[in-house]
Scaffold this active site. Structure first.
Site, short mmCIF file in Angstrom:
data_model
loop_
_atom_site.label_atom_id
_atom_site.label_comp_id
_atom_site.label_asym_id
_atom_site.label_seq_id
_atom_site.Cartn_x
_atom_site.Cartn_y
_atom_site.Cartn_z
N PHE A 10 65.26 66.08 44.86
CA PHE A 10 66.49 66.23 45.63
C PHE A 10 67.74 65.76 44.91
O PHE A 10 68.83 66.07 45.31
CB PHE A 10 66.36 65.46 46.94
CG PHE A 10 65.41 66.12 47.88
CD1 PHE A 10 65.66 67.38 48.36
CD2 PHE A 10 64.25 65.49 48.27
CE1 PHE A 10 64.80 68.01 49.22
CE2 PHE A 10 63.37 66.10 49.13
CZ PHE A 10 63.64 67.37 49.60
N ASP A 53 52.53 59.90 48.25
CA ASP A 53 52.81 60.59 46.99
C ASP A 53 52.60 59.66 45.80
O ASP A 53 53.42 59.60 44.88
CB ASP A 53 54.25 61.14 47.01
CG ASP A 53 54.43 62.30 46.04
OD1 ASP A 53 53.41 62.86 45.59
OD2 ASP A 53 55.58 62.64 45.74
N LEU A 90 68.75 58.75 34.38
CA LEU A 90 67.42 58.16 34.18
C LEU A 90 66.32 59.17 34.47
O LEU A 90 65.27 59.19 33.84
CB LEU A 90 67.22 56.95 35.09
CG LEU A 90 68.10 55.72 34.83
CD1 LEU A 90 67.87 54.68 35.91
CD2 LEU A 90 67.79 55.14 33.45
N GLY A 91 66.57 59.98 35.46
CA GLY A 91 65.54 60.95 35.82
C GLY A 91 66.02 61.85 36.93
O GLY A 91 67.07 61.62 37.54
N GLY A 136 64.84 63.88 40.41
CA GLY A 136 63.84 64.07 41.44
C GLY A 136 64.02 65.45 42.04
O GLY A 136 64.81 66.25 41.56
#
Ligand SMILES: Nc1ncnc2c1ncn2[C@@H]1O[C@H](COP(=O)(O)OP(=O)(O)OP(=O)(O)O)[C@@H](O)[C@H]1O
Length: 794
Positions: free
Chosen positions: A398, A512, A393-394, A396
């Site tokens: 980390f 964030d 999905l994506g 990050g």
């Protein structure tokens, strides 16, 4: 007459023989003209000698051998341009396949023939660069990021395929020759001595930003790293700021520099600060193809008894569990539970039977369940809980986020997976951040905050299960569809605000807020995500470290002077996010990270507010951009702003039916059929249930009844008229009220219920919620203090 392709091939071959690309260029420049000529000849001879028939001959025979072949149309550009493209693509592919990120290589100062002629020093600089690339390419394990400090802009652009860097003028042309020589001397020294400079020297950027340390070398010599897990050294740094490009004026280039589903400048591109410096150094590999997840063995469990009775949750990875919890998630009891931050997931019967009760389930591997069937993507991993890992999905900073599917129940979730390495400080930091995120998220429950389901460890991985939000992030939507209209902005802003009001009511600051961390579901419901740098504010003296994303960062965070107004940093970021939604870029996007920080931190200039927005929208943004945090309104106050106050019913998007309660139940979290699902019990006793209550957490009161939610069997919103939200009640100092507030509280606005009353009302003694937020918890304590007329932050 030979066809055009044979001619071009012939030309191509000649170029190849000359040694194309940057390496060939360097070699040619090293030689005198005559030497160069000789070299070319020599190379051509070599080609002839080494192949039975040289490439030219081959290409000339091509038309004869394949008379029916149709030549591809030539690009409009010259063959040279095509070749540059191709070279770049090849290079990019090669680097991608080797796990190297082109973004880790920073452009070299352009070799300026006009200025320097054949400057031997420059040439050596190129050679040094070449050698670094070669080394890193050939032996990825021996890659050392320190070497890359000496790479400079040109290399990056060659690697990323930026044609302008090879042909057009470069801003790096302006480098002073002297400066170049100094740097190149350093390159030579480094290359010759093989000395690895592990850490740069740091110096404060400015008195205003004393907490902002930058290495003394300049931007072109910053230290990237190829692999987040292997080469990063978690030193305080802001390399990422100047190493990365500013937002391109042309807007987001689709899958270009942000090719992964969710990578890109605004996702973690500018995430900075403190121990999060890793996120500065490590740039996700934007050009790495989306790897299909490697099959991972299903983890098994000793059995249902251990799952239910063992109390402690799935232990953290041994390498991850050793470090202390960061104060970001310093809820009482966290230290005690530092090693219990992952939450055991129930296993399907099959998995349970695979191990004996005496064996720790997390250490046992069984044959991976790999479901294969023609016509659909392989399910490449099946986790012990029965969740199977699907598509990416994506990404990050980390880890990676995958779609999880429970084929037994037919439910989906998002699986955030972080791989840990035992000998890597970066891994420890990843684990620590994840623990923080789990610690915070597991206590949050709000329709506008992504729901945490559970977590588990598997060998070298920690996996966090989250509510799946199918639409992706605002950042991604902006990339794909361009800027949003005001109706959407209004709706999203309102929902973000609602999430923030709730979050801030627990004295937690997100830190964030930006498009990349706000997810949108297909109905337009918005969820705050990525609590990796969120922090629970334990008291007035609690100062916020330098964390966040440069272009969204509030001045007081940059200047480390929030004067106790720690929560409204999120409001500034919200203002930036609205600008982002309206224009696809955050404020000061024309500046690189450090420059943007200076702009925000050192000047009290209000960022530009998009002109095309309505007056209300502009005023709302203006309020968010109050430079002094004490003058900035709180999230609760902003809910009463005309911009978001009166969203007409047609503009009110479908209410959130609440998290997937079945998924939560399957993960052993709460019990949807008998009450409010419990995100996580400190006792880890998943059998404990709450009595039925619609308000386990503060909820936004929506103006219309929510039939869909109730019909869906999920937790409904609470529809009760309450007094307007009181900022004081929510623990904000009087100074955090905006004296410049230009809007009046509305009596019938959407309100947030009293979190204390809602959260604990009808809660029986010993309920899991009381364990989640113990009585001595700041949040509860603060509520009491407030009742006694005290403010938490004063
Ligand atoms: N619950 C979810 N549902 C759908 N997609 C998600 C979910 N969580 C994360 N994603 C996708 O994965 C991407 C990365 O996730 P996330 O931001 O949580 O990772 P991270 O490592 O914490 O990122 P960051 O670099 O911002 O710290 C998101 O931008 C989003 O596209």
């Amino acid at each position: 007459m030979s066809p055009w392709w044979s001619k071009s091939s012939s030309k191509e071959a000649k170029k190849k023989s000359k040694g194309g690309g940057i390496i060939g260029f360097i070699r040619r420049k090293l030689k005198s003209p005559s030497e160069s000529k000789q070299t070319s000849l020599h190379l051509r001879d070599e080609v002839r000698a080494s192949t039975p028939s040289n490439p030219v001959a081959q290409s000339q025979n091509f038309a004869e051998r394949w008379p029916d072949a149709h030549p591809l149309p030539l690009p409009e550009n010259s063959p040279d341009m095509g070749r540059v493209e191709e070279g770049n693509r090849e290079s990019r592919n090669r680097r991608s396949s080797e796990g190297l990120s082109p973004l880790f290589h920073f452009p070299l100062p352009r070799y300026n023939q006009a200025q320097n002629g054949h400057d031997q020093t420059d040439v050596e600089g190129y050679l040094a660069t070449d050698s670094v690339f070669t080394d890193s390419d050939s032996d990825s394990d021996s890659f050392d990021p320190a070497n890359f400090r000496f790479l400079s802009p040109q290399a990056s652009n060659y690697e990323t395929g930026d044609k302008t860097s090879t042909n057009g003028p470069s801003r790096h042309l302006t480098y002073a020759t002297q400066k170049k020589r100094e740097k190149l001397k350093a390159v030579k020294a480094c290359v010759s001595s093989q000395t690895v400079q592990k850490s740069p020297k740091w110096h404060p950027l400015s008195p205003h930003m004393a907490n902002l340390q930058v290495p003394q070398h300049d931007s072109s010599m910053s230290s990237p790293s190829k692999s987040p897990m292997r080469v990063f050294e978690p030193e305080p740094a802001l390399t990422g700021f100047w190493a990365r490009r500013p937002y391109a004026d042309t807007g987001f280039p689709g899958p270009g520099p942000c090719s992964s589903p969710e990578s890109g400048p605004s996702s973690s591109y500018n995430l900075v600060g403190g121990e999060m410096a890793a996120q500065l150094f490590w740039q996700r590999n934007r050009y790495t193809p989306e790897h299909t997840p490697i099959p991972s063995p299903r983890m098994t469990s000793p059995g249902p008894s251990s799952r239910i009775q063992s109390g402690p949750v799935s232990p953290l990875h041994p390498w991850a569990g050793g470090s202390n919890m960061d104060s970001s998630a310093n809820w009482p009891g966290d230290a005690v539970n530092a090693k219990q931050q992952t939450h055991r997931l129930p296993l399907p019967p099959l998995a349970m039977s695979n191990t004996g009760p005496s064996t720790p389930w997390y250490t046992i591997r069984t044959t991976p369940v790999i479901s294969k069937s023609p016509g659909r993507a392989d399910i490449l991993a099946s986790h012990g809980s029965g969740w199977k890992k699907g598509r990416l999905l994506g990404r990050g900073t980390f880890g990676h986020v995958y779609l999880g599917f429970n084929s037994e129940r037919g439910e989906m979730c998002a699986m955030k997976e972080v791989t840990l390495f035992s000998d890597d400080s970066r891994s420890k930091e990843s684990a620590q951040q994840l623990r923080q995120e789990i610690a915070l998220l597991s206590r949050l429950r709000h329709p506008n905050i992504v729901q945490y389901y559970g977590s588990e460890t598997m060998d070298d991985k920690i996996c966090v299960y989250l509510e799946y939000v199918a639409g992706g992030s605002i950042f991604k939507l902006l990339q794909e569809y361009g800027k949003f209209g005001e109706v959407a902005i209004k709706s999203f802003t309102r929902q973000i605000l609602s999430g923030l009001v709730y979050l801030h009511s627990t004295n937690t600051v997100h830190r964030d807020i930006k498009g990349a961390n706000i997810l949108v579901d297909p109905k337009g419901r918005v969820k705050l995500a990525d609590f990796g740098v969120a922090k629970h504010i334990s008291g007035p003296s609690c100062s916020l470290s330098f964390k966040g994303s440069a272009h969204w960062m509030a001045p007081e965070i940059i200047n480390n002077d929030s004067s106790g107004c720690n929560l409204v940093g999120d409001i500034w970021s919200l203002g930036c996010t609205i600008v982002e939604m309206a224009t696809t870029k955050p404020p000061w996007s024309e500046y690189e990270g450090v420059a943007a920080l200076f702009k925000v931190g050192n000047t009290e200039v209000t960022p530009e507010i998009p002109d095309h927005l309505s007056g209300d929208a502009k005023d709302f943004i203006f309020q968010c951009f109050q430079w002094a945090p004490a003058r900035r309104p709180s999230a609760a106050q902003l809910l009463d702003h005309p911009f978001v106050k009166d969203i007409a019913s047609s503009e009110t998007l479908m209410p959130d039916p609440g998290p997937n309660t079945n998924a939560m139940r399957s993960l052993g979290i709460g019990h949807a059929s008998e009450g409010v699902p419990v995100p996580h019990s400190r006792s880890q006793n998943m059998n404990r249930r709450l009595t039925t209550s619609p308000t386990s957490s503060p909820r936004v009161i929506l103006p219309t009844p929510l039939t869909g939610a109730a019909a869906g069997g999920a937790v409904p919103f609470y529809h009760q008229a309450e007094k307007p939200y009181s900022p004081d009640f929510m623990g904000l100092t009087s100074t955090s009220r905006s004296p410049t507030r230009s809007f009046a509280p509305a009596s019938n606005a959407l309100h947030v219920l009293n979190p204390e009353r809602d959260m604990f009302r009808a809660m029986p003694q010993g309920s899991p919620f009381q364990e989640i937020i113990p009585p001595d918890n700041d949040f509860v304590g603060n509520q009491k203090k407030r009742r006694a007329g005290k403010s938490v932050l004063t």
